[in-house]
Design a protein around this motif. Structure first.
Motif, PDB file in Angstrom:
ATOM      1  N   GLU A  88     -29.932  -9.686  25.675  1.00 57.09           N
ATOM      2  CA  GLU A  88     -30.871  -9.151  26.657  1.00 57.09           C
ATOM      3  C   GLU A  88     -31.832 -10.233  27.151  1.00 57.09           C
ATOM      4  O   GLU A  88     -32.226 -10.228  28.327  1.00 57.09           O
ATOM      5  CB  GLU A  88     -31.631  -7.955  26.071  1.00 57.09           C
ATOM      6  N   SER A  89     -32.197 -11.168  26.279  1.00 55.88           N
ATOM      7  CA  SER A  89     -33.046 -12.292  26.699  1.00 55.88           C
ATOM      8  C   SER A  89     -32.326 -13.143  27.737  1.00 55.88           C
ATOM      9  O   SER A  89     -32.923 -13.587  28.726  1.00 55.88           O
ATOM     10  CB  SER A  89     -33.417 -13.160  25.488  1.00 55.88           C
ATOM     11  N   ILE A  90     -31.028 -13.350  27.530  1.00 52.59           N
ATOM     12  CA  ILE A  90     -30.223 -14.116  28.478  1.00 52.59           C
ATOM     13  C   ILE A  90     -30.050 -13.335  29.782  1.00 52.59           C
ATOM     14  O   ILE A  90     -30.179 -13.894  30.876  1.00 52.59           O
ATOM     15  CB  ILE A  90     -28.846 -14.453  27.865  1.00 52.59           C
ATOM     16  N   LYS A  91     -29.779 -12.058  29.648  1.00 52.97           N
ATOM     17  CA  LYS A  91     -29.545 -11.206  30.830  1.00 52.97           C
ATOM     18  C   LYS A  91     -30.760 -11.193  31.758  1.00 52.97           C
ATOM     19  O   LYS A  91     -30.620 -11.241  32.983  1.00 52.97           O
ATOM     20  CB  LYS A  91     -29.226  -9.780  30.374  1.00 52.97           C
ATOM     21  N   VAL A  92     -31.958 -11.170  31.172  1.00 51.57           N
ATOM     22  CA  VAL A  92     -33.167 -11.094  31.984  1.00 51.57           C
ATOM     23  C   VAL A  92     -33.616 -12.479  32.471  1.00 51.57           C
ATOM     24  O   VAL A  92     -34.469 -12.595  33.335  1.00 51.57           O
ATOM     25  CB  VAL A  92     -34.293 -10.386  31.187  1.00 51.57           C
ATOM     26  N   GLY A  93     -32.986 -13.527  31.918  1.00 55.80           N
ATOM     27  CA  GLY A  93     -33.242 -14.873  32.425  1.00 55.80           C
ATOM     28  C   GLY A  93     -34.443 -15.581  31.818  1.00 55.80           C
ATOM     29  O   GLY A  93     -35.056 -16.430  32.471  1.00 55.80           O
ATOM     30  N   THR A  94     -34.784 -15.258  30.562  1.00 54.21           N
ATOM     31  CA  THR A  94     -35.892 -15.968  29.921  1.00 54.21           C
ATOM     32  C   THR A  94     -35.448 -17.377  29.531  1.00 54.21           C
ATOM     33  O   THR A  94     -34.257 -17.650  29.354  1.00 54.21           O
ATOM     34  CB  THR A  94     -36.392 -15.211  28.680  1.00 54.21           C
ATOM     35  N   HIS A  95     -36.418 -18.268  29.381  1.00 54.81           N
ATOM     36  CA  HIS A  95     -36.115 -19.679  29.169  1.00 54.81           C
ATOM     37  C   HIS A  95     -35.858 -20.038  27.703  1.00 54.81           C
ATOM     38  O   HIS A  95     -35.249 -21.068  27.418  1.00 54.81           O
ATOM     39  CB  HIS A  95     -37.265 -20.541  29.699  1.00 54.81           C
ATOM     40  N   TYR A  96     -36.339 -19.218  26.785  1.00 53.61           N
ATOM     41  CA  TYR A  96     -36.219 -19.514  25.359  1.00 53.61           C
ATOM     42  C   TYR A  96     -36.517 -18.238  24.582  1.00 53.61           C
ATOM     43  O   TYR A  96     -37.023 -17.256  25.128  1.00 53.61           O
ATOM     44  CB  TYR A  96     -37.211 -20.610  24.937  1.00 53.61           C
TER      45      TYR A  96
END
Length: 213
Positions: A88-96
């Motif tokens: 979900e962190s990747i899906k939403v486009g967070t940097h880290y």
């Protein structure tokens, strides 16, 4: 990603951790109030914000909207605990993302997705294991409970971040101990309000009155 993140650590002294409450998801006024506070931070030159991951159906939309509204933010996720939180962190486009503790399997999974995951450690064995698999950025959490055997000055090529019960007033101490940055959580964001001392610190920094930049 590790290199660009390490360069940013040299420029910034802290990360602000926001833990979304249910009324942030459901109450427009509460959400807008937080947006106003974040905008104020950005105007003062601060962009390092983490949002605590939550297994909540509204979490993805909330963080996605935050990213759209404030594209300049160095936005990350905190307290990731499983593959779902990484996905979900990747899906939403967070940097880290940052872990609270040490989980080698989760770190390997995140690496396989080319997503920067910063582990949390508090004992020497976990620290050595993290270094052995080439972690260059490591969070000591909770820093006040770390084992005495951890001496970060021995590890010149590692960027250390201190976390756990810290406030804006702790920056000078932990900088002097060799930490590149600290995470400010409940003492920086509580009851949907950002600590006013943070704005004051950032203003002093921009005016050149703060030595810990």
């Amino acid at each position: 990603k590790k290199d660009s993140f390490s360069k940013r650590l040299k420029l910034e002294s802290f990360f602000l951790l926001i833990k979304p409450t249910k009324n942030i998801y459901t109450n427009t006024l509460v959400r807008e109030k937080l947006y106003e506070q974040i905008e104020k931070l950005i105007k003062l030159g601060f962009i390092n914000i983490e949002v605590s991951w939550s297994d909540n159906k509204n979490w993805l939309d909330y963080v996605f909207n935050l990213k759209l509204k404030f594209p300049k933010l160095n936005l990350g996720t905190a307290s990731v605990v499983n593959k779902q939180s990484i996905d979900e962190s990747i899906k939403v486009g967070t940097h880290y993302s940052m872990m609270q503790g040490w989980d080698r399997d989760l770190l390997n999974y995140s690496n396989s997705k080319n997503h920067l995951l910063i582990p949390g450690v508090k004992n020497l064995n976990d620290l050595k294991e993290a270094i052995n698999i080439n972690c260059k950025i490591i969070k000591i959490y909770p820093v006040k409970d770390k084992t005495e055997s951890i001496n970060i000055s021995q590890y010149k090529n590692i960027n250390f971040i201190a976390a756990g019960g810290l406030s804006i007033s702790d920056i000078p101490l932990y900088k002097s101990l060799g930490y590149k940055s600290i995470v400010i959580g409940d003492k920086g964001f509580k009851n949907n309000d950002i600590d006013p001392k943070i704005y004051k610190w950032l203003k002093e920094k921009s005016n050149g009155k703060n030595n810990f930049i």
